[in-house]
Design an enzyme around this catalytic site. Structure first.
Site, mmCIF file in Angstrom:
data_model
loop_
_atom_site.group_PDB
_atom_site.id
_atom_site.type_symbol
_atom_site.label_atom_id
_atom_site.label_comp_id
_atom_site.label_asym_id
_atom_site.label_seq_id
_atom_site.Cartn_x
_atom_site.Cartn_y
_atom_site.Cartn_z
ATOM 1 N N GLU B 52 -8.900 2.983 -13.388
ATOM 2 C CA GLU B 52 -10.259 2.701 -13.903
ATOM 3 C C GLU B 52 -10.925 4.037 -14.200
ATOM 4 O O GLU B 52 -11.924 4.121 -15.150
ATOM 5 C CB GLU B 52 -10.876 1.862 -12.776
ATOM 6 C CG GLU B 52 -10.530 0.447 -13.065
ATOM 7 C CD GLU B 52 -9.265 0.072 -11.922
ATOM 8 O OE1 GLU B 52 -8.782 1.300 -11.308
ATOM 9 O OE2 GLU B 52 -8.946 -1.145 -11.435
ATOM 10 N N PHE B 114 -12.984 -10.305 0.029
ATOM 11 C CA PHE B 114 -11.738 -9.435 -0.669
ATOM 12 C C PHE B 114 -12.043 -8.813 -1.687
ATOM 13 O O PHE B 114 -12.468 -9.334 -2.732
ATOM 14 C CB PHE B 114 -10.661 -10.351 -0.775
ATOM 15 C CG PHE B 114 -9.476 -9.721 -1.364
ATOM 16 C CD1 PHE B 114 -8.844 -8.668 -0.690
ATOM 17 C CD2 PHE B 114 -8.759 -10.023 -2.882
ATOM 18 C CE1 PHE B 114 -7.756 -8.207 -1.382
ATOM 19 C CE2 PHE B 114 -7.821 -9.260 -3.417
ATOM 20 C CZ PHE B 114 -7.191 -8.291 -2.672
ATOM 21 N N GLN B 115 -12.020 -7.404 -2.133
ATOM 22 C CA GLN B 115 -12.134 -6.918 -3.054
ATOM 23 C C GLN B 115 -13.790 -6.669 -3.329
ATOM 24 O O GLN B 115 -14.335 -6.779 -4.502
ATOM 25 C CB GLN B 115 -11.337 -6.991 -4.232
ATOM 26 C CG GLN B 115 -10.114 -6.615 -4.231
ATOM 27 C CD GLN B 115 -9.294 -6.623 -5.337
ATOM 28 O OE1 GLN B 115 -9.603 -7.355 -6.533
ATOM 29 N NE2 GLN B 115 -8.461 -5.870 -5.508
ATOM 30 N N LYS B 164 -18.001 -13.408 -9.946
ATOM 31 C CA LYS B 164 -17.173 -14.552 -10.723
ATOM 32 C C LYS B 164 -17.618 -15.763 -11.107
ATOM 33 O O LYS B 164 -17.257 -16.394 -12.052
ATOM 34 C CB LYS B 164 -15.858 -14.340 -9.703
ATOM 35 C CG LYS B 164 -14.511 -14.752 -10.620
ATOM 36 C CD LYS B 164 -13.427 -14.966 -9.421
ATOM 37 C CE LYS B 164 -12.142 -15.432 -10.384
ATOM 38 N NZ LYS B 164 -11.005 -15.269 -9.443
ATOM 39 N N MET B 478 -9.290 28.503 -11.588
ATOM 40 C CA MET B 478 -10.677 28.949 -11.392
ATOM 41 C C MET B 478 -10.830 29.154 -10.081
ATOM 42 O O MET B 478 -11.568 29.971 -9.583
ATOM 43 C CB MET B 478 -11.522 27.887 -12.074
ATOM 44 C CG MET B 478 -13.080 28.511 -12.074
ATOM 45 S SD MET B 478 -13.156 29.716 -13.190
ATOM 46 C CE MET B 478 -13.671 29.265 -14.858
#
Lengths: 172, 580
Positions: B52, B114-115, B164, B478
């Site tokens: 993502e 969940f999630q 949802k 760097m």
């Protein structure tokens, strides 16, 4: 050795008009913590008939440049309609409400009642050994009342934090 | 026409109505209804990323290279938290994104489902605005406002968290235009008297500098054209921040190059000695100013910015002009009228003496390719194609900024504010989708490229011919440079151990892999990369311990630049270390 510099700080009172939507208080409180600003007190309640707009009063302190940034950063939030720095804007009234519980008998109890009268505090609860006083006024007035009550049997204090408004006929 | 539709369907219709071409996303449990609504819909093209963070950076690359908002779709919990880095990146660099995240059903919010993650809470301080939509009837208006907020004023990411059950529940959908609340109305133009004052200051300046930034790019190509016009009228030399490269052509006689920590000597000295600095859409970042009490000490300052909170945040200015760069530049041009430019020949003579230091010179090397030289050759051999350049973050990014040259806006995609390693490859993918006919090159480092290397699969899947040009010095260069210069060469964890073989890795993903190991292979390797129709990784082995100069050390002033050949102490006091 490295030193962290301190700057001269000022106390400012800001009023913030916001859309009364979920998370707005977290947004504002979070803005202050994320950018390292101070909140001395914060009050909030909705003020319109349809409950769509809330007025938040924030007391903060910091260097003048930071106060200006706080003003600008608040205005940047989408749900914020208007920010007024009352300390900059001019003469205004500041009021705070406190509930102060004092317990004691005998001379101390009599003295507490006498002082409350001088401060125009109202006894909103009474038992034979205690009072709960309601006091409205400037934060300084409440500070001095609480200081006296400390010697006369102070049990606990609850304060609202201030609400403030410009003097005169105009809206700020 | 109005009918009853699911929240997921309303979302898809609303995105189509906004003119969205691509949705960068990754499916998961809490967005299954949205993915079902997307199934078979030809009007939107969903680009399946591999992580993502890649979705958010790809959307940034698309947005930065096309000027249109990027759209991201992720699931709840880890989907959203993975996207946060890209969202924070877009927030720092003012990139318009609309991020749709799934959320557990409203009745499960707060139950550690969940999630489940508090996506609105987590994204609160790295989005311009965010929403949790609890009723499908609110969706159309929220999406409309989200696009307005993301793309107007100072652009930025806006997140919409959709539970949802709100995706499944139905509401009335109407084709009629949305009635906007009009609560977000950014100021675009400055007052006439402010403009007059600015003209007075510019016209009387003897040593002016135009200091431009990403705001000019964000304002659109017309702002770039107006900047060039104002420069032509006033004759003022121009420098730019990292984010603003391309707004002013790099081959112009009055171009000073980039300013700041790795800017040119002439740009930083001109800032230091200027009597007037006109900041156009930049924000006095610490990488630009160096030590604040020594920053442009004798100059008046005009600051053009659409974000009032950028004014006086770091550097106090004499005249703020709050508004859109393009609008204000056109106001300034109108007010300038037919005035003749000031005679700035004395100022330009001084600038020429600083140019003579040739601050971008670097030592030759017979044993290995100098990374600066590799970028110079890449520029020379590709410039005719007017490529879009993305970068990761580190030395290679600064070398790209110094030795690749830009002539127009929207050609330079880099993570400036947040400095996100792993930005470049997905950004290049997003840019290639938005500009299918352009040559898109990600100039990368061996360490940064590994941060989102999984996105090679995305480029393969959509047959995107992106080119990744790795300046491989086997170090987090760097970090190594800072450790050399400020921690007496104690190279703590900065060596890129166990590097993959980038050529066989390319082949594993169906890409072409090219290795360049010496000077003799450099031009041919670049030509081969360009000639290939599909995606290519070039593993260009470069001198391992090259440093990126010029450099203003942390906590130093513009006048205290280190150039190649200067003796460097290898230590730094605590106050300077703390500024890193």
């Amino acid at each position: 050795m490295m030193q962290i510099k301190q700057e001269v700080e000022e106390r400012h009172v800001l009023t913030v008009m916001v859309d009364n939507e979920a998370g707005i208080l977290a947004k504002i409180a979070g803005l202050f913590t994320a950018r390292g600003y101070n909140i001395d007190s914060l009050t909030v309640a909705d003020i319109t008939e349809n409950h769509s707009v809330s007025r938040i009063t924030i007391v903060t302190h910091g260097p003048p440049s930071q106060i200006d940034q706080i003003h600008a950063q608040l205005e940047r939030l989408v749900p914020v309609h208007k920010v007024v720095d009352l300390t900059e804007a001019g003469p205004h009234v500041q009021r705070e409400l406190a509930l102060i519980k004092v317990a004691g008998v005998g001379e101390k109890r009599v003295e507490a009642l006498r002082v409350a009268d001088v401060f125009r505090a109202k006894a909103v609860d009474t038992t034979t050994s205690s009072f709960v006083f309601e006091l409205t006024g400037s934060p300084e007035k409440i500070d001095s009342f609480v200081a006296i009550m400390r010697e006369l049997g102070l049990v606990e204090v609850g304060r609202t934090g201030i609400v403030a408004m410009m003097r005169g006929a105009e809206e700020a | 026409m109005s009918d009853e539709r699911s929240g997921a369907n309303i979302l898809v219709e609303s995105l189509v109505r906004q003119g969205v071409e691509f949705v960068f996303g990754y499916p998961g449990g809490a967005v299954l209804p949205i993915y079902d609504a997307l199934f078979g819909d030809e009007r939107l093209r969903h680009i399946l990323v591999r992580h993502e963070a890649g979705a958010a950076h790809a959307a940034e690359g698309y947005a930065r290279s096309t000027g249109k908002p990027g759209v991201v779709l992720v699931t709840s919990g880890p989907g959203a938290t993975n996207a946060i880095t890209g969202i924070a990146d877009a927030y720092m660099d003012s990139i318009p994104l609309v991020v749709i995240s799934g959320q557990v059903a409203t009745n499960l919010i707060g139950s550690d489902g969940f999630q489940e993650a508090d996506t609105v809470g987590i994204s609160r301080h790295c989005t311009k605005h965010n929403y949790l939509v609890k009723d499908p009837a609110d969706l159309a208006a929220v999406i409309d406002e989200a696009f307005q907020i993301a793309t107007t004023g100072r652009p930025g990411p806006v997140l919409i968290d959709i539970p949802k059950n709100v995706q499944v529940a139905t509401a009335t959908w109407s084709d009629a235009p949305i009635q906007r609340r009009d609560r977000y109305v950014p100021r675009l133009r400055a007052d006439t008297n402010e403009i007059a004052e600015a003209i007075e200051m510019i016209a009387s300046a003897r040593a002016p500098v135009l200091y431009t930034g990403g705001g000019v790019i964000n304002s659109g190509p017309h702002a770039t054209a107006l900047l060039r016009e104002l420069q032509a009228k006033t004759g003022a030399p121009v420098t730019s921040t990292l984010m603003g490269l391309g707004a002013f052509p790099a081959d112009h006689a009055d171009w000073l190059g980039m300013l700041g920590m790795h800017g040119t000597y002439e740009a930083n000295l001109a800032m230091n000695q200027a009597d007037l600095i006109v900041c156009v859409g930049a924000r006095f970042d610490d990488r630009v100013t160096g030590r604040l009490d020594a920053f442009a000490p004798n100059s008046k300052k005009i600051h053009i910015d659409i974000d009032r909170a950028s004014i006086n945040k770091i550097v106090p200015v004499d005249l703020p002009l709050v508004g859109d760069c393009g609008e204000i530049l056109s106001q300034l041009l109108e007010a300038w009228g037919t005035r003749a430019p000031q005679d700035l020949s004395g100022w330009k003579t001084r600038i020429d003496t600083w140019r003579e230091r040739n601050s971008l010179a670097y030592p030759g090397n017979t044993a290995a390719i100098m990374p600066q030289h590799a970028v110079e050759r890449l520029f020379e051999l590709t410039k005719a194609k007017d490529p879009i350049i993305a970068t990761e973050v580190g030395q290679h990014q600064m070398w790209a900024a110094q030795y690749f040259h830009f002539f127009g806006p929207n050609k330079w995609l880099t993570s400036g504010g947040l400095g996100t390693m792993g930005y470049g490859l997905p950004a290049a993918i997003g840019a290639q989708l938005g500009n299918p006919d352009s040559l898109v090159i990600d100039i990368a480092g061996d360490a940064s490229i590994q941060m989102n290397i999984q996105e090679m699969g995305t480029a393969s899947q959509y047959r995107l011919p992106v080119k990744v040009f790795i300046l491989n010095n086997e170090w987090m260069g760097m970090v190594r440079q800072w450790q050399e210069l400020t921690y007496e060469s104690r190279y703590s964890n900065s060596y890129s151990s166990s590097l993959p073989d980038f050529v066989t890795l390319a082949e594993a993903y169906g890409w072409k892999g090219i290795r360049i190991e010496n000077e003799g292979q450099l031009d041919a390797g670049i030509e081969e990369m360009m000639a290939y129709q599909g995606p290519v990784i070039v593993d260009c082995r470069v001198a391992k311990e090259s440093n990126c100069f010029p450099m203003i050390p942390s906590g130093a002033a513009h006048t205290e630049m280190i150039l190649y050949g200067d003796a460097v102490a290898g230590t730094l006091d605590d106050a300077a270390k703390a500024l890193v």
